[in-house]
Design a protein around this motif. Structure first.
Motif, PDB file in Angstrom:
ATOM      1  N   TYR A   1      35.739 -26.229 136.152  1.00 16.26           N
ATOM      2  CA  TYR A   1      36.936 -26.147 135.313  1.00 16.26           C
ATOM      3  C   TYR A   1      37.596 -27.523 135.204  1.00 16.26           C
ATOM      4  CZ  TYR A   1      41.728 -25.147 133.910  1.00 16.26           C
ATOM      5  OH  TYR A   1      42.937 -25.170 133.271  1.00 16.26           O
ATOM      6  N   ALA A   2      37.714 -28.217 136.332  1.00 18.08           N
ATOM      7  CA  ALA A   2      38.324 -29.550 136.338  1.00 18.08           C
ATOM      8  C   ALA A   2      37.547 -30.515 135.446  1.00 18.08           C
ATOM      9  CB  ALA A   2      38.402 -30.096 137.760  1.00 18.08           C
ATOM     10  N   ALA A   3      36.237 -30.349 135.400  1.00 16.53           N
ATOM     11  CA  ALA A   3      35.399 -31.219 134.574  1.00 16.53           C
ATOM     12  C   ALA A   3      35.424 -30.809 133.097  1.00 16.53           C
ATOM     13  CB  ALA A   3      33.957 -31.200 135.088  1.00 16.53           C
ATOM     14  N   GLY A   4      36.015 -29.656 132.806  1.00 15.44           N
ATOM     15  CA  GLY A   4      36.065 -29.190 131.430  1.00 15.44           C
ATOM     16  C   GLY A   4      34.818 -28.431 130.993  1.00 15.44           C
ATOM     17  N   TRP A   5      33.992 -28.050 131.940  1.00 15.52           N
ATOM     18  CA  TRP A   5      32.748 -27.355 131.616  1.00 15.52           C
ATOM     19  C   TRP A   5      32.960 -25.863 131.398  1.00 15.52           C
ATOM     20  CZ3 TRP A   5      29.591 -29.906 136.092  1.00 15.52           C
ATOM     21  CH2 TRP A   5      29.415 -31.258 135.811  1.00 15.52           C
ATOM     22  N   ILE A   6      34.023 -25.312 131.988  1.00 13.58           N
ATOM     23  CA  ILE A   6      34.338 -23.902 131.771  1.00 13.58           C
ATOM     24  C   ILE A   6      35.815 -23.775 131.427  1.00 13.58           C
ATOM     25  CG2 ILE A   6      32.504 -23.054 133.329  1.00 13.58           C
ATOM     26  CD1 ILE A   6      34.702 -22.449 135.401  1.00 13.58           C
ATOM     27  N   SER A   7      36.167 -22.686 130.796  1.00 17.90           N
ATOM     28  CA  SER A   7      37.552 -22.446 130.382  1.00 17.90           C
ATOM     29  C   SER A   7      38.356 -21.829 131.525  1.00 17.90           C
ATOM     30  CB  SER A   7      37.579 -21.508 129.179  1.00 17.90           C
ATOM     31  OG  SER A   7      37.145 -20.216 129.574  1.00 17.90           O
TER      32      SER A   7
ATOM     33  N   SER B   1      42.315 -27.250 144.745  1.00 14.07           N
ATOM     34  CA  SER B   1      41.922 -25.899 145.161  1.00 14.07           C
ATOM     35  C   SER B   1      40.491 -25.889 145.667  1.00 14.07           C
ATOM     36  CB  SER B   1      42.073 -24.926 143.991  1.00 14.07           C
ATOM     37  OG  SER B   1      43.415 -24.824 143.603  1.00 14.07           O
ATOM     38  N   ALA B   2      39.612 -26.601 144.970  1.00 20.79           N
ATOM     39  CA  ALA B   2      38.219 -26.692 145.411  1.00 20.79           C
ATOM     40  C   ALA B   2      38.136 -27.338 146.785  1.00 20.79           C
ATOM     41  CB  ALA B   2      37.397 -27.483 144.392  1.00 20.79           C
TER      42      ALA B   2
ATOM     43  N   THR C   1      38.226 -39.704 131.943  1.00 24.13           N
ATOM     44  CA  THR C   1      37.787 -39.891 133.324  1.00 24.13           C
ATOM     45  C   THR C   1      38.905 -39.608 134.316  1.00 24.13           C
ATOM     46  OG1 THR C   1      38.288 -42.250 133.210  1.00 24.13           O
ATOM     47  CG2 THR C   1      36.026 -41.575 132.710  1.00 24.13           C
ATOM     48  N   ARG C   2      40.161 -39.731 133.899  1.00 18.65           N
ATOM     49  CA  ARG C   2      41.287 -39.412 134.771  1.00 18.65           C
ATOM     50  C   ARG C   2      41.644 -37.949 134.584  1.00 18.65           C
ATOM     51  NH1 ARG C   2      45.799 -43.585 133.423  1.00 18.65           N
ATOM     52  NH2 ARG C   2      44.979 -42.900 131.459  1.00 18.65           N
ATOM     53  N   PRO C   3      41.581 -37.178 135.640  1.00 22.22           N
ATOM     54  CA  PRO C   3      41.892 -35.753 135.473  1.00 22.22           C
ATOM     55  C   PRO C   3      43.380 -35.534 135.188  1.00 22.22           C
ATOM     56  CG  PRO C   3      41.469 -36.257 137.773  1.00 22.22           C
ATOM     57  CD  PRO C   3      41.200 -37.509 136.993  1.00 22.22           C
ATOM     58  N   GLY C   4      43.661 -34.562 134.344  1.00 24.66           N
ATOM     59  CA  GLY C   4      45.037 -34.174 134.075  1.00 24.66           C
ATOM     60  C   GLY C   4      45.581 -33.338 135.215  1.00 24.66           C
ATOM     61  N   ARG C   5      46.794 -32.862 135.029  1.00 21.99           N
ATOM     62  CA  ARG C   5      47.463 -32.093 136.090  1.00 21.99           C
ATOM     63  C   ARG C   5      46.684 -30.838 136.459  1.00 21.99           C
ATOM     64  NH1 ARG C   5      52.676 -28.865 134.966  1.00 21.99           N
ATOM     65  NH2 ARG C   5      52.606 -27.557 136.787  1.00 21.99           N
ATOM     66  N   ARG C   6      46.237 -30.103 135.453  1.00 20.36           N
ATOM     67  CA  ARG C   6      45.474 -28.874 135.740  1.00 20.36           C
ATOM     68  C   ARG C   6      44.168 -29.187 136.449  1.00 20.36           C
ATOM     69  NH1 ARG C   6      46.470 -26.025 129.954  1.00 20.36           N
ATOM     70  NH2 ARG C   6      48.651 -25.523 130.312  1.00 20.36           N
ATOM     71  N   ALA C   7      43.516 -30.241 136.005  1.00 22.30           N
ATOM     72  CA  ALA C   7      42.251 -30.622 136.636  1.00 22.30           C
ATOM     73  C   ALA C   7      42.482 -31.059 138.080  1.00 22.30           C
ATOM     74  CB  ALA C   7      41.574 -31.731 135.837  1.00 22.30           C
ATOM     75  N   ARG C   8      43.559 -31.819 138.312  1.00 20.19           N
ATOM     76  CA  ARG C   8      43.863 -32.237 139.692  1.00 20.19           C
ATOM     77  C   ARG C   8      44.140 -31.030 140.580  1.00 20.19           C
ATOM     78  NH1 ARG C   8      46.875 -36.185 137.105  1.00 20.19           N
ATOM     79  NH2 ARG C   8      48.819 -35.053 137.548  1.00 20.19           N
TER      80      ARG C   8
END
Length: 113
Positions: A75-81, A32-33, A20-27
């Motif tokens: 991408y942040a949610a991990g739904w796409i690469s 960016s979004a 549930t806590r986004p990592g650095r890439r997700a943040r």
């Protein structure tokens, strides 16, 4: 040997909380979004003041930015690469270029008298 409620719940919490806590890439993707969302929000008020023929094209530009922001959130949610995100970014840039090239040339004024 029976385990207490806390002994069972703690490992499960750690497992789920890391998702549930986004990592650095997700943040960074979410940031960016948000930047894209801010650009769209600020430009949207300007679109209403454009001449009718320009509104549609400006709306198409903003729609492309909205779709790209959505891709960053996916991408942040991990739904796409990352590869898919990069591809969607490239497609967006290509579409924006097509929209720019499709701009009708300025009408030439001629004297009909």
């Amino acid at each position: 040997m029976t385990r207490s409620h806390d002994e069972v719940i703690e490992p499960v919490f750690r497992l789920t909380s890391s998702h549930t806590r986004p990592g650095r890439r997700a943040r960074r993707a979410l940031q960016s979004a948000q930047v894209l969302d801010d650009v769209v929000e600020k430009q949207l008020t300007l679109v209403a003041h454009l001449p009718e023929e320009s509104r549609h094209r400006a709306g198409d530009y903003l729609a492309e930015l909205v779709l790209l922001a959505q891709a960053y959130r996916h991408y942040a949610a991990g739904w796409i690469s990352k590869r898919d995100l990069d591809h969607r970014g490239l497609v967006t840039v290509q579409r924006l270029g097509q929209l720019r090239r499709a701009e009708p040339p300025a009408s030439q004024l001629t004297d009909t008298d």
